[in-house]
Design an enzyme around this catalytic site. Structure first.
Site, short mmCIF file in Angstrom:
data_model
loop_
_atom_site.label_atom_id
_atom_site.label_comp_id
_atom_site.label_asym_id
_atom_site.label_seq_id
_atom_site.Cartn_x
_atom_site.Cartn_y
_atom_site.Cartn_z
CG ASN B 391 -2.00 1.06 1.11
OD1 ASN B 391 -2.02 1.85 0.16
ND2 ASN B 391 -2.89 1.12 2.07
CG ASP B 392 1.47 3.29 3.64
OD1 ASP B 392 0.38 3.64 3.16
OD2 ASP B 392 1.66 3.08 4.84
CB VAL B 393 5.97 0.41 -0.61
CG1 VAL B 393 6.41 0.22 0.82
CG2 VAL B 393 5.19 -0.78 -1.12
CB VAL B 394 2.56 1.25 -4.76
CG1 VAL B 394 3.50 0.09 -5.02
CG2 VAL B 394 1.34 0.79 -3.99
#
Lengths: 104, 468
Positions: B391-394
């Protein structure tokens, strides 16, 4: 009895070992950061040395109990750390048995 | 003579430990590293045990057997549970250091005040503070990772939290200084436990405000503390092997923590005292955004036609245990001549390298696991980016939205792919409570459902339609 310990040489050892550690760890493959952590867990089990000295010396019982608990904790780290590192490393392969490629 | 032999053995063990870590630089040599490490440890244990001042052997044998009895099962945990096993191991390391420091203090007090030199007292105080705070802090981290019921998963914050924590640590240090200056005063043996209690409480309070997304950094920091506690033990016991092995351990934790911090564009202080995971205030204008969802049939068709598919795994893949299904998808696509790569973000998962181990377990060759910096240059040529539980890493907000808590964090450029499929369990925001703009982007289609089921369905579609 005056114990003369060369504190300066201990500090030198620490600083140099830290730099060697930084140099060596920096080159560790990012793929292997989880196994790296588990093998350093095992290496931190080196506290086993201190634990053996405290457990096995001719000391009062209370002190030796603390040593025995510390020894148990360090030994757990050594055993589980090395075993799980090896278990994980065995999984890292360049290619699998070519079962997917043999089919037309 | 005996002294020289002992020192020589310790020196050999030190060299072997350095080689153990050196060989971890590539998967082909890494297993040699384990053997070097085991050899070093066996030498260290036997040589220490054989020294003449070790006169009682019964408890040593019992403790070693108990260590094997607990250690072997702990090494067989599923790989998704490796983060909590690692945290537990840091706890054990901290406990051992704390106990040995405590034992040595009371021993020297009873044997005679001349043993408690200032240098030793400083080393003991550092050893027990680091040891005991690592003990409880790591237990808390392990509990959070294991999702133990009575340990809150979400970060717990309260007013003046940082002040309380720093205050506690300063108090422990002040008491420590008082003890160092008066190691043999009548009140000293009574005050010593106060330092222990303060360190234990500090460890708990330090981890309470930390959320799951920060766990990789926190685990690495605790690793460094456990190593430094062993170094301090080496100073207390005048033992150079303890100092070198502890320093290697500490260096490893430090480097991993730095890598994790860089991968999140945050500082140590910010991770430890920032209480990152607090649910963000709902931003205005979020309501009119809509997801476009895609069926597995449609998704499978697009995947089949691609040249390059990049799969971006995250913690959600671990939770759903989807790595084996992902491997099947990888096989199906490769059979059709599609190039499949995995994009690994350094902080994906709950500990450094977590995704690599899970994918290696599923038999995916490590040559197809590509680091973020390398894969990003290929993303514009990528036909399909398949996000599995990340989630956050994209989240492109990291590049564009200055108000976002993750602004500045390097991300995998999934949004630059021609088509993005994101598998997501529900329509709720991710762990950090941040909306992900990627999901609303023009080229993004959502595949809602459990990651394992969705990937399984994709595999079924591909194997049903294409094996002519």
């Amino acid at each position: 009895m005056t114990e003369s310990i060369d504190y300066w040489s201990l500090l030198y050892v620490f600083v140099l070992a830290a730099f060697i550690g930084l140099g060596v760890i920096r080159r560790v493959s990012r793929l292997l950061h989880t196994p790296l952590m588990s093998i350093t867990n095992a290496i931190s089990g080196i506290a086993v040395i201190g634990s053996i000295i405290v457990t096995g010396g001719d000391y009062p019982t209370g002190i030796r109990i603390m040593g025995a608990i510390a020894l148990f904790a360090s030994m757990t780290n050594i055993v589980s750390g090395f075993l799980i590192t090896d278990r994980m490393l065995k999984m890292f392969k360049t290619d699998r048995a070519p079962k997917a490629d043999t089919k037309p | 003579m005996i002294h020289a032999l002992v020192q020589l053995s310790y020196l050999v063990a030190t060299v072997l430990f350095i080689f153990a870590l050196h060989w971890m630089n590539a998967p082909v040599t890494a297993r040699k590293g384990v053997f070097a490490g085991v050899a070093a440890m066996v030498i260290a244990v036997l040589v220490t045990w054989a020294q003449p001042e070790i006169v009682h052997h019964g408890w040593i044998i019992v403790a070693i057997i108990a260590g094997f009895a607990v250690g072997i099962p702990l090494s067989l945990v599923p790989l998704t549970a490796v983060p909590q096993r690692t945290a537990l191991s840091h706890a054990f390391g901290g406990l051992a250091a704390g106990l040995v420091g405590t034992a040595k203090y009371y021993l020297w007090i009873s044997e005679g005040p001349e043993h408690l030199t200032t240098f030793r007292m400083v080393a003991i105080i550092i050893e027990i503070i680091l040891g005991y705070l690592t003990f409880t802090g790591s237990l808390m981290a392990a509990g959070k990772l294991q999702e133990v019921k009575w340990i809150p998963q979400r970060p717990v914050t309260y007013p003046l939290q940082n002040l309380t924590n720093v205050g506690l640590l300063i108090l422990a240090a002040v008491v420590g200084v008082a003890l160092t200056l008066n190691p043999t005063a009548g009140w000293a043996p009574m005050l010593f436990p106060v330092v222990i209690v303060l360190a234990l409480v500090f460890g708990v309070l330090l981890i309470i405000p930390i959320g799951g997304a920060d766990m990789p950094t926190v685990i690495a920091i605790l690793n460094a503390y456990a190593g430094l506690a062993a170094v301090a033990m080496g100073f207390v016991l005048d033992n150079k092997l303890l100092i070198t092995a502890g320093a290697l351990d500490g260096a490893s934790g430090l480097i991993l923590a730095i890598i994790m911090c860089k991968a999140m564009n945050r500082s140590f202080v910010n991770v430890l005292f920032g209480a990152f995971g607090q649910a963000q205030q709902a931003k205005t204008g979020g309501e009119d955004k809509t997801y476009k969802s895609e069926t597995v049939e449609g998704g499978a068709q697009v995947l089949e036609q691609a040249n390059l598919v990049v799969i971006i795994p995250g913690y959600g893949m671990a939770v759903a245990q989807a790595q084996h299904k992902v491997r099947e998808l990888y096989d199906q696509l490769r059979k059709r001549g599609v190039t499949v790569k995995f994009a690994i973000h350094p902080v994906a998962g709950r500990m450094p390298g977590h995704m690599n181990v899970l994918l290696a377990e599923a038999d995916i060759p490590y040559t197809d696991l590509v680091e973020m910096d390398e894969i990003n240059s290929e993303m514009p040529q990528c036909d399909v980016a398949l996000v599995v539980g990340a989630n956050d890493v994209v989240n492109p907000a990291a590049r564009t939205d200055k108000s976002s808590p993750i602004f500045g964090m390097p991300i995998i450029d999934a949004d630059k792919a021609r088509t993005v499929f994101a598998i997501k369990r529900s329509k709720n925001p991710g762990f950090a409570g941040i909306d992900n703009e990627l999901y609303f982007a023009e080229r993004t289609w959502m595949l809602f459902g459990d990651a394992k089921n969705v990937v399984g369905e994709l595999v079924k579609q591909l194997s049903g339609s294409g094996s002519h």
